[in-house]
Motif scaffolding. Structure first.
Motif, PDB file in Angstrom:
ATOM      1  N   PHE A   1       0.983  -1.134  -0.056  1.00 20.81           N
ATOM      2  CA  PHE A   1       0.073   0.145   0.097  1.00 20.81           C
ATOM      3  C   PHE A   1       0.823   1.290   0.045  1.00 20.81           C
ATOM      4  O   PHE A   1       0.620   2.313  -0.623  1.00 20.81           O
ATOM      5  CB  PHE A   1      -0.963   0.128   1.348  1.00 20.81           C
ATOM      6  CG  PHE A   1      -1.639   1.153   1.546  1.00 20.81           C
ATOM      7  CD1 PHE A   1      -2.835   1.494   0.556  1.00 20.81           C
ATOM      8  CD2 PHE A   1      -1.521   2.350   2.367  1.00 20.81           C
ATOM      9  CE1 PHE A   1      -3.644   2.428   0.667  1.00 20.81           C
ATOM     10  CE2 PHE A   1      -2.086   3.226   2.411  1.00 20.81           C
ATOM     11  CZ  PHE A   1      -3.109   3.414   1.651  1.00 20.81           C
ATOM     12  N   LEU A   2       1.923   1.290   0.779  1.00 22.58           N
ATOM     13  CA  LEU A   2       2.758   2.328   0.896  1.00 22.58           C
ATOM     14  C   LEU A   2       3.594   2.548  -0.296  1.00 22.58           C
ATOM     15  O   LEU A   2       3.718   3.594  -0.868  1.00 22.58           O
ATOM     16  CB  LEU A   2       3.948   2.262   2.051  1.00 22.58           C
ATOM     17  CG  LEU A   2       3.170   2.433   3.365  1.00 22.58           C
ATOM     18  CD1 LEU A   2       4.094   1.986   4.440  1.00 22.58           C
ATOM     19  CD2 LEU A   2       2.438   3.546   3.764  1.00 22.58           C
ATOM     20  N   ALA A   3       3.793   1.393  -1.063  1.00 24.07           N
ATOM     21  CA  ALA A   3       4.679   1.569  -2.460  1.00 24.07           C
ATOM     22  C   ALA A   3       3.618   1.730  -3.703  1.00 24.07           C
ATOM     23  O   ALA A   3       4.084   1.448  -4.866  1.00 24.07           O
ATOM     24  CB  ALA A   3       5.532   0.252  -2.477  1.00 24.07           C
ATOM     25  N   ARG A   4       2.240   1.904  -3.183  1.00 19.09           N
ATOM     26  CA  ARG A   4       1.404   1.771  -4.503  1.00 19.09           C
ATOM     27  C   ARG A   4       1.577   3.015  -5.688  1.00 19.09           C
ATOM     28  O   ARG A   4       2.038   2.639  -6.896  1.00 19.09           O
ATOM     29  CB  ARG A   4       0.095   2.249  -4.013  1.00 19.09           C
ATOM     30  CG  ARG A   4      -0.956   2.165  -4.949  1.00 19.09           C
ATOM     31  CD  ARG A   4      -2.537   2.464  -4.141  1.00 19.09           C
ATOM     32  NE  ARG A   4      -3.585   2.418  -5.149  1.00 19.09           N
ATOM     33  CZ  ARG A   4      -4.086   3.830  -5.612  1.00 19.09           C
ATOM     34  NH1 ARG A   4      -3.675   4.847  -5.073  1.00 19.09           N
ATOM     35  NH2 ARG A   4      -5.016   3.720  -6.612  1.00 19.09           N
TER      36      ARG A   4
ATOM     37  N   ILE B   1       5.289   1.336 -13.554  1.00 18.06           N
ATOM     38  CA  ILE B   1       4.584   0.393 -14.404  1.00 18.06           C
ATOM     39  C   ILE B   1       4.169   1.299 -15.529  1.00 18.06           C
ATOM     40  O   ILE B   1       4.564   1.134 -16.909  1.00 18.06           O
ATOM     41  CB  ILE B   1       3.600  -0.248 -13.703  1.00 18.06           C
ATOM     42  CG1 ILE B   1       4.060  -1.214 -12.858  1.00 18.06           C
ATOM     43  CG2 ILE B   1       2.708  -0.835 -14.878  1.00 18.06           C
ATOM     44  CD1 ILE B   1       4.788  -2.228 -13.573  1.00 18.06           C
ATOM     45  N   MET B   2       3.576   2.726 -15.292  1.00 12.26           N
ATOM     46  CA  MET B   2       2.980   3.335 -16.335  1.00 12.26           C
ATOM     47  C   MET B   2       4.383   4.052 -17.284  1.00 12.26           C
ATOM     48  O   MET B   2       4.206   4.042 -18.469  1.00 12.26           O
ATOM     49  CB  MET B   2       2.010   4.366 -15.971  1.00 12.26           C
ATOM     50  CG  MET B   2       0.873   3.840 -15.303  1.00 12.26           C
ATOM     51  SD  MET B   2      -0.088   2.745 -16.433  1.00 12.26           S
ATOM     52  CE  MET B   2      -0.520   4.047 -17.674  1.00 12.26           C
TER      53      MET B   2
ATOM     54  N   GLY C   1       0.352  -2.272 -19.159  1.00 14.59           N
ATOM     55  CA  GLY C   1       0.578  -1.530 -18.036  1.00 14.59           C
ATOM     56  C   GLY C   1      -0.449  -1.159 -17.221  1.00 14.59           C
ATOM     57  O   GLY C   1      -0.321  -1.102 -16.023  1.00 14.59           O
ATOM     58  N   ALA C   2      -1.530  -0.702 -17.883  1.00  9.50           N
ATOM     59  CA  ALA C   2      -2.882  -0.174 -17.013  1.00  9.50           C
ATOM     60  C   ALA C   2      -3.414  -1.410 -16.461  1.00  9.50           C
ATOM     61  O   ALA C   2      -3.928  -1.340 -15.400  1.00  9.50           O
ATOM     62  CB  ALA C   2      -3.804   0.455 -18.003  1.00  9.50           C
ATOM     63  N   MET C   3      -3.393  -2.588 -17.001  1.00  7.73           N
ATOM     64  CA  MET C   3      -4.200  -3.656 -16.263  1.00  7.73           C
ATOM     65  C   MET C   3      -3.211  -4.174 -15.228  1.00  7.73           C
ATOM     66  O   MET C   3      -3.598  -4.582 -14.219  1.00  7.73           O
ATOM     67  CB  MET C   3      -3.931  -4.906 -17.431  1.00  7.73           C
ATOM     68  CG  MET C   3      -4.899  -6.140 -16.960  1.00  7.73           C
ATOM     69  SD  MET C   3      -4.755  -7.382 -18.113  1.00  7.73           S
ATOM     70  CE  MET C   3      -3.058  -7.823 -18.189  1.00  7.73           C
TER      71      MET C   3
ATOM     72  N   ARG D   1      -4.258  -2.152 -12.243  1.00  8.08           N
ATOM     73  CA  ARG D   1      -5.687  -2.722 -11.925  1.00  8.08           C
ATOM     74  C   ARG D   1      -5.254  -3.943 -10.942  1.00  8.08           C
ATOM     75  O   ARG D   1      -5.698  -4.145  -9.921  1.00  8.08           O
ATOM     76  CB  ARG D   1      -6.344  -2.760 -12.868  1.00  8.08           C
ATOM     77  CG  ARG D   1      -6.770  -1.533 -13.626  1.00  8.08           C
ATOM     78  CD  ARG D   1      -7.734  -0.425 -12.849  1.00  8.08           C
ATOM     79  NE  ARG D   1      -7.976   0.571 -13.764  1.00  8.08           N
ATOM     80  CZ  ARG D   1      -7.123   1.572 -13.936  1.00  8.08           C
ATOM     81  NH1 ARG D   1      -5.762   1.809 -13.194  1.00  8.08           N
ATOM     82  NH2 ARG D   1      -7.543   2.949 -14.600  1.00  8.08           N
ATOM     83  N   VAL D   2      -4.349  -4.701 -11.290  1.00 14.00           N
ATOM     84  CA  VAL D   2      -4.216  -5.934 -10.749  1.00 14.00           C
ATOM     85  C   VAL D   2      -3.486  -5.423  -9.181  1.00 14.00           C
ATOM     86  O   VAL D   2      -3.756  -6.335  -8.265  1.00 14.00           O
ATOM     87  CB  VAL D   2      -3.400  -6.842 -11.831  1.00 14.00           C
ATOM     88  CG1 VAL D   2      -2.806  -8.119 -10.813  1.00 14.00           C
ATOM     89  CG2 VAL D   2      -4.191  -7.481 -12.733  1.00 14.00           C
ATOM     90  N   TYR D   3      -2.620  -4.799  -9.370  1.00 12.28           N
ATOM     91  CA  TYR D   3      -1.938  -4.396  -8.214  1.00 12.28           C
ATOM     92  C   TYR D   3      -2.924  -3.700  -7.175  1.00 12.28           C
ATOM     93  O   TYR D   3      -2.677  -4.166  -5.813  1.00 12.28           O
ATOM     94  CB  TYR D   3      -0.985  -3.295  -8.368  1.00 12.28           C
ATOM     95  CG  TYR D   3       0.091  -2.947  -7.181  1.00 12.28           C
ATOM     96  CD1 TYR D   3       1.047  -3.629  -7.128  1.00 12.28           C
ATOM     97  CD2 TYR D   3      -0.469  -1.859  -6.510  1.00 12.28           C
ATOM     98  CE1 TYR D   3       1.900  -3.341  -5.851  1.00 12.28           C
ATOM     99  CE2 TYR D   3       0.770  -1.405  -5.523  1.00 12.28           C
ATOM    100  CZ  TYR D   3       1.593  -2.289  -5.153  1.00 12.28           C
ATOM    101  OH  TYR D   3       2.670  -1.987  -4.109  1.00 12.28           O
ATOM    102  N   ASP D   4      -3.868  -3.027  -7.697  1.00 14.51           N
ATOM    103  CA  ASP D   4      -4.794  -2.545  -6.664  1.00 14.51           C
ATOM    104  C   ASP D   4      -5.829  -3.392  -6.227  1.00 14.51           C
ATOM    105  O   ASP D   4      -6.398  -3.425  -5.018  1.00 14.51           O
ATOM    106  CB  ASP D   4      -5.563  -1.456  -7.240  1.00 14.51           C
ATOM    107  CG  ASP D   4      -4.880  -0.223  -7.530  1.00 14.51           C
ATOM    108  OD1 ASP D   4      -3.691  -0.043  -7.107  1.00 14.51           O
ATOM    109  OD2 ASP D   4      -5.165   0.743  -8.562  1.00 14.51           O
ATOM    110  N   ILE D   5      -6.133  -4.359  -7.131  1.00 13.14           N
ATOM    111  CA  ILE D   5      -6.940  -5.429  -6.719  1.00 13.14           C
ATOM    112  C   ILE D   5      -6.403  -6.301  -5.546  1.00 13.14           C
ATOM    113  O   ILE D   5      -6.969  -6.723  -4.478  1.00 13.14           O
ATOM    114  CB  ILE D   5      -7.239  -6.485  -7.766  1.00 13.14           C
ATOM    115  CG1 ILE D   5      -8.233  -5.798  -8.650  1.00 13.14           C
ATOM    116  CG2 ILE D   5      -7.983  -7.815  -7.195  1.00 13.14           C
ATOM    117  CD1 ILE D   5      -8.495  -6.578 -10.107  1.00 13.14           C
TER     118      ILE D   5
END
Length: 474
Positions: free
Chosen positions: A22-25, A32-33, A426-428, A431-435
């Motif tokens: 969460f801190l490295a989000r 990634i982007m 990269g966008a996916m 989203r996976v990281y946020d999931i």
């Protein structure tokens, strides 16, 4: 310290990992982007470069097509003008004699026509005399009757002579007219030849007009001319490839005819690069014959693969042609002898096996003659492979250019799709990281919502805005 880390429960490690993720989000999202955009822009640049190369290649293919089309059109126009020149020289060389012949025939016809004209006879004075005698009353004098009878007899005789004279003159006129018929036929024949020549020249002129229209379109570089040249090149490529395949079959048959007896000539024990010396010698002999055939075709200007040969003068080129043809004839004789020797060798092996088995061998001269004829004729047949070879080389440039342009266009599309795919990947991944860290994100969203609600309603829960919210509002 390590023991402490190992003694921690799994759920605590899971919580620590979630907190760390969460801190490295934000840095992870940015990395990634950034990486996805880097690959996206790189692939886009590569696709643009490939598209630019494809455009240059298309322009080059267009120039090659127009140049080849101009060369072929110029050759056709030159050939048609040569034909017209030869036809005009042939006919115009005979024109003075034809003109003199026509004038003589017309003069003879005019003379016969004048002689065959019907001239009416001059009126005689018998009519006046008869009129004066008829006015004398016959019943008063018997002499008048006798005179009239004599006049009647004389008139009958004169009529008979006049009729015969008229018939004789008509017969002479008919003979003159009959004599005019061969002259008329000769004139009609001569005029027919002239008409045929004129019609042939008109046809050639129409053909030349068609070639000139096509040549003008090619020089202007119209899309229609480019499409026609492209389709013609493709057709010529496949037709010449088919004919060259047939010629390759002839080379293979020729190779099998002379490979075995060549081992007796050069010795069959040696090898070069894993291949028998006899096989290499037979293949070299066939290739030399094909090269001599190319030289013969170049010297007679059927093909134009070697501009140096075409630039030679006629005398030198003729000598070179006869020299190449003589060498080709000698090699054909050698191949015929080798093919005959092959059959003798095979027959010797067969007769030895047949003698050992007690079987009588068959006749030799039939198959030997057939193989000798094939060995002698195949080199001359392979001479004509130069024509499809020239067409194949000329059309292969266009075909390779078209295939290369299509490959570059396909590569550009693939690079653009790969760039777009990497960007979406990269966008996916974001989203996976946020999931994966959805629970801390949910808590963060709840906390932010609570903070906003507190900021709006105040800490006491009343609907009146607090002093801090009023300040923020102002």
């Amino acid at each position: 310290m390590t023991e402490i880390f190992h003694s921690l429960p799994a759920w605590l490690w899971f919580v620590i990992a979630l907190i760390a993720l969460f801190l490295a989000r934000k840095p992870f999202h940015q990395g990634i982007m950034a990486l996805a955009r880097f690959f996206h822009h790189s692939l886009r640049l590569a696709a643009n470069a490939v598209s630019a190369a494809e455009g240059r290649l298309q322009l080059r293919n267009r120039e090659v097509l127009i140049a080849a089309g101009r060369e072929v059109s110029e050759r056709h126009i030159e050939r048609e003008f040569d034909r017209i020149e030869s036809a005009m020289k042939k006919e115009l060389a005979q024109y003075p004699a034809l003109h003199r012949k026509l004038c003589e025939q017309l003069a003879a016809i005019d003379e016969d026509y004048v002689r065959s004209a019907e001239v009416p006879p001059e009126p005689t004075s018998w009519a006046k005399a008869i009129k004066a005698v008829t006015e004398i009353p016959a019943d008063r004098d018997s002499v008048v009757g006798d005179v009239l009878e004599a006049i009647h007899v004389s008139m009958r005789k004169a009529e008979s002579k006049a009729r015969e004279a008229y018939r004789e003159s008509a017969r002479e006129r008919h003979q003159l007219l009959k004599r005019m018929m061969p002259a008329w036929r000769a004139i009609l024949n001569s005029l027919g030849k002239v008409n045929k020549t004129v019609v042939g020249v008109q046809h050639r002129a129409k053909v030349v007009d068609g070639h000139m229209e096509r040549y003008e379109e090619i020089v202007q570089g119209s899309h229609r001319a480019v499409r026609m040249l492209s389709s013609s090149s493709l057709v010529q490529f496949f037709i010449s490839l088919f004919v060259l395949t047939i010629a390759a079959g002839g080379v293979l048959v020729n190779f099998h005819l002379i490979a075995r007896p060549m081992a007796e000539v050069v010795g069959g024990s040696g090898s070069i690069g894993g291949y028998s010396v006899a096989d290499i010698s037979a293949l070299v002999l066939i290739l030399v014959e094909i090269a001599l055939g190319l030289f013969v075709m170049e010297c007679v200007r059927i093909t134009r693969l070697f501009p140096v040969i075409g630039a030679l003068n006629d005398k030198t080129r003729s000598r070179l042609m006869w020299g190449a043809f003589a060498l080709l004839f000698v090699f054909a004789l050698v191949e015929g002898g080798l093919a005959f020797t092959r059959e003798i060798l095979i027959q010797g092996d067969t007769s030895g096996d047949a003698t050992a088995a007690g079987i009588q061998a068959g006749p030799l001269w039939i198959t030997a003659s057939a193989q000798m004829a094939m060995g002698f004729a195949l080199p001359f047949v392979l001479v004509f492979a130069a024509i499809p070879l020239e067409s194949f080389i000329a059309s292969a440039r266009t075909v390779i250019g078209i295939v290369s342009a299509f490959t570059l266009r396909l590569l550009a599309v693939i690079l653009r799709l790969a760039g777009a795919g990497i960007l979406r990947t990269g966008a996916m991944l974001v989203r996976v990281y946020d999931i994966v860290i959805f629970f801390p994100l949910w808590l963060e969203a709840r906390f932010i919502g609570w903070r906003q609600q507190v900021a709006v309603t105040g800490p006491t829960g009343s609907d009146e805005p607090t002093e801090k919210s009023q300040q923020q509002a102002s």
